[in-house]
Design a protein around this motif. Structure first.
Motif, PDB file in Angstrom:
ATOM      1  N   ALA A   1       0.953  -1.176   0.013  1.00 47.89           N
ATOM      2  CA  ALA A   1       0.206   0.048  -0.030  1.00 47.89           C
ATOM      3  C   ALA A   1       0.965   1.246  -0.067  1.00 47.89           C
ATOM      4  O   ALA A   1       1.908   1.398   0.400  1.00 47.89           O
ATOM      5  CB  ALA A   1      -0.877   0.111   1.278  1.00 47.89           C
ATOM      6  N   PRO A   2       0.364   2.385  -0.787  1.00 48.06           N
ATOM      7  CA  PRO A   2       1.373   3.661  -0.699  1.00 48.06           C
ATOM      8  C   PRO A   2       1.363   4.153   0.649  1.00 48.06           C
ATOM      9  O   PRO A   2       0.373   4.080   1.660  1.00 48.06           O
ATOM     10  CB  PRO A   2       0.661   4.670  -1.723  1.00 48.06           C
ATOM     11  N   GLU A   3       2.171   5.038   0.930  1.00 51.83           N
ATOM     12  CA  GLU A   3       2.165   6.048   2.062  1.00 51.83           C
ATOM     13  C   GLU A   3       2.348   7.290   1.621  1.00 51.83           C
ATOM     14  O   GLU A   3       2.761   7.640   0.441  1.00 51.83           O
ATOM     15  CB  GLU A   3       3.870   5.451   2.925  1.00 51.83           C
ATOM     16  N   TYR A   4       2.149   8.266   2.678  1.00 53.27           N
ATOM     17  CA  TYR A   4       1.833   9.517   2.114  1.00 53.27           C
ATOM     18  C   TYR A   4       2.433  10.734   2.848  1.00 53.27           C
ATOM     19  O   TYR A   4       2.848  10.701   4.049  1.00 53.27           O
ATOM     20  CB  TYR A   4       0.227   9.822   2.528  1.00 53.27           C
TER      21      TYR A   4
ATOM     22  N   GLN B   1      11.397  10.249  -0.867  1.00 57.72           N
ATOM     23  CA  GLN B   1      11.179   9.189  -1.704  1.00 57.72           C
ATOM     24  C   GLN B   1      12.234   8.292  -2.146  1.00 57.72           C
ATOM     25  O   GLN B   1      12.010   7.254  -2.362  1.00 57.72           O
ATOM     26  CB  GLN B   1      10.489   9.828  -3.011  1.00 57.72           C
TER      27      GLN B   1
ATOM     28  N   GLN C   1      12.015   6.134   0.956  1.00 54.98           N
ATOM     29  CA  GLN C   1      10.744   5.375   1.055  1.00 54.98           C
ATOM     30  C   GLN C   1       9.863   5.496  -0.401  1.00 54.98           C
ATOM     31  O   GLN C   1       9.221   6.243  -0.734  1.00 54.98           O
ATOM     32  CB  GLN C   1       9.913   6.325   1.913  1.00 54.98           C
TER      33      GLN C   1
ATOM     34  N   ARG D   1       7.555   4.117  -1.963  1.00 60.77           N
ATOM     35  CA  ARG D   1       6.155   3.986  -1.734  1.00 60.77           C
ATOM     36  C   ARG D   1       5.522   5.574  -1.333  1.00 60.77           C
ATOM     37  O   ARG D   1       4.230   5.582  -1.402  1.00 60.77           O
ATOM     38  CB  ARG D   1       5.553   3.035  -0.794  1.00 60.77           C
ATOM     39  N   LEU D   2       6.423   6.179  -1.224  1.00 64.78           N
ATOM     40  CA  LEU D   2       5.712   7.614  -0.660  1.00 64.78           C
ATOM     41  C   LEU D   2       4.888   8.276  -1.679  1.00 64.78           C
ATOM     42  O   LEU D   2       5.691   8.698  -2.843  1.00 64.78           O
ATOM     43  CB  LEU D   2       6.788   8.349   0.093  1.00 64.78           C
ATOM     44  N   GLN D   3       3.914   8.968  -1.587  1.00 67.60           N
ATOM     45  CA  GLN D   3       3.279   9.787  -2.466  1.00 67.60           C
ATOM     46  C   GLN D   3       3.069  11.140  -1.734  1.00 67.60           C
ATOM     47  O   GLN D   3       2.707  11.226  -0.691  1.00 67.60           O
ATOM     48  CB  GLN D   3       1.975   9.171  -2.925  1.00 67.60           C
TER      49      GLN D   3
ATOM     50  N   HIS E   1      -6.986   7.317   5.409  1.00 68.96           N
ATOM     51  CA  HIS E   1      -5.601   7.013   5.235  1.00 68.96           C
ATOM     52  C   HIS E   1      -5.080   6.520   6.368  1.00 68.96           C
ATOM     53  O   HIS E   1      -3.851   6.812   6.596  1.00 68.96           O
ATOM     54  CB  HIS E   1      -4.686   7.855   4.238  1.00 68.96           C
TER      55      HIS E   1
ATOM     56  N   SER F   1      -1.202   5.067   7.034  1.00 64.49           N
ATOM     57  CA  SER F   1      -0.497   5.197   5.805  1.00 64.49           C
ATOM     58  C   SER F   1       0.176   6.719   5.763  1.00 64.49           C
ATOM     59  O   SER F   1       1.118   6.641   4.713  1.00 64.49           O
ATOM     60  CB  SER F   1      -1.447   4.915   4.682  1.00 64.49           C
TER      61      SER F   1
END
Length: 305
Positions: free
Chosen positions: A33-36, A72, A75, A77-79, A118, A121
């Protein structure tokens, strides 16, 4: 075992293996799953800069973009999610009316919804807010209303604790990190206007000092580490230095004129926003090492406005 019996036993085993392999290809493991990284605040959070015609537009050159690019790399997956709003104050961040958010009444409302949807996340929330409470008419660095600014400081003192507490309540887990900042004083550039502008520069410095004290106090109580942008811009340093093309000036004035559009002629300027994102707060050290936030030493911006 007779040969035909060995074949009867081997055939079902081979068939099962084939089915298992096919199933593995048909049902792949879902990606992580993405992270934010959630960016909140005013124009600085969306990288606002003036175009050649002077129109203010959001860009991908803000301090949030720099932070995101650095994070990023470690990480993947970071968005990045930007909810910031150019022109936002602490009052409008609570009540709305400056920018539109689908399904939300205000930027804070949208942020709380995002954090709830979220949960678990979101890794980082950045916040810069308060400049428009004290500099509501300060696009042109030739005027500053200290009385208006004092009213704005009262708004900050009343509204910012509500903002930070609601963000904390929406993201109570230790996995979410918060970071904030104080402000530089773009109106120091008014001192270059001579006797006409020096009262503006002096009043704005007094206003920014008071506002930054309030910001740091509220953020610290809320557990938000604060990037000392005012120190990074040498806001209180009046050591004489040379500004090419102009001459010897106090270091705080030189820094503001170099790193913002405040002394840029029309139509692009004058404008209070930074002209080089790399000179805004560097959150990376605080995030990666859990040490106090640091600001890189200001230097002459690459190129011209």
């Amino acid at each position: 075992m007779p040969k035909f019996r060995r074949l009867l036993v081997a055939a079902p085993i081979a068939a099962m293996a084939t089915v298992g392999a096919s199933s593995a290809f048909a049902c792949p493991i879902p990606p992580p799953a993405p992270e934010y990284c959630l960016a909140l605040g005013d124009a600085l959070s969306v990288g606002t800069q003036p175009t050649n015609s002077g129109k203010l537009v959001p860009t991908d050159q803000g301090y949030v973009d720099r932070l995101y690019a650095a994070q990023q790399r470690i990480q993947p997956r970071l968005q990045l999610v930007k909810l910031g709003c150019s022109g936002e104050s602490t009052k409008t961040m609570l009540s709305g009316g400056t920018c539109h958010y689908d399904g939300a009444a205000s930027q804070l409302d949208a942020a709380v919804h995002f954090l709830a949807e979220h949960r678990g996340s979101v890794r980082l929330v950045t916040l810069d807010i308060g400049a428009n409470d004290i500099l509501p008419r300060a696009k042109n660095p030739s005027s500053f209303d200290l009385t208006c600014a004092q009213n704005g400081m009262r708004d900050i003192a009343a509204n910012l604790p509500v903002i930070t507490s609601k963000l904390r309540a929406a993201a109570p887990t230790a996995n979410v990190r918060f970071a904030a900042m104080d402000y530089y004083d773009p109106l120091l550039a008014a001192s270059l206007l001579g006797p006409k502008g020096q009262p503006t520069a002096s009043a704005s410095l007094q206003g920014i000092d008071t506002a930054n004290t309030t910001l740091r106090t509220v953020y610290t109580r809320a557990g938000f580490p604060v990037a000392p942008v005012a120190s990074g811009f040498h806001t209180r340093d009046t050591t004489p230095v040379t500004l090419p093309g102009i001459g010897e000036l106090p270091r705080n004035v030189t820094t503001v004129c170099t790193l913002t559009w405040a002394w840029t002629p029309p139509p692009t300027g004058p404008d209070i926003h930074p002209n080089d994102a790399r000179r805004l707060p560097d959150y990376r050290g605080r995030i990666q090492r859990r040490t106090p936030l640091e600001v890189p030493e200001p230097a002459v911006a690459d190129g011209g406005p």
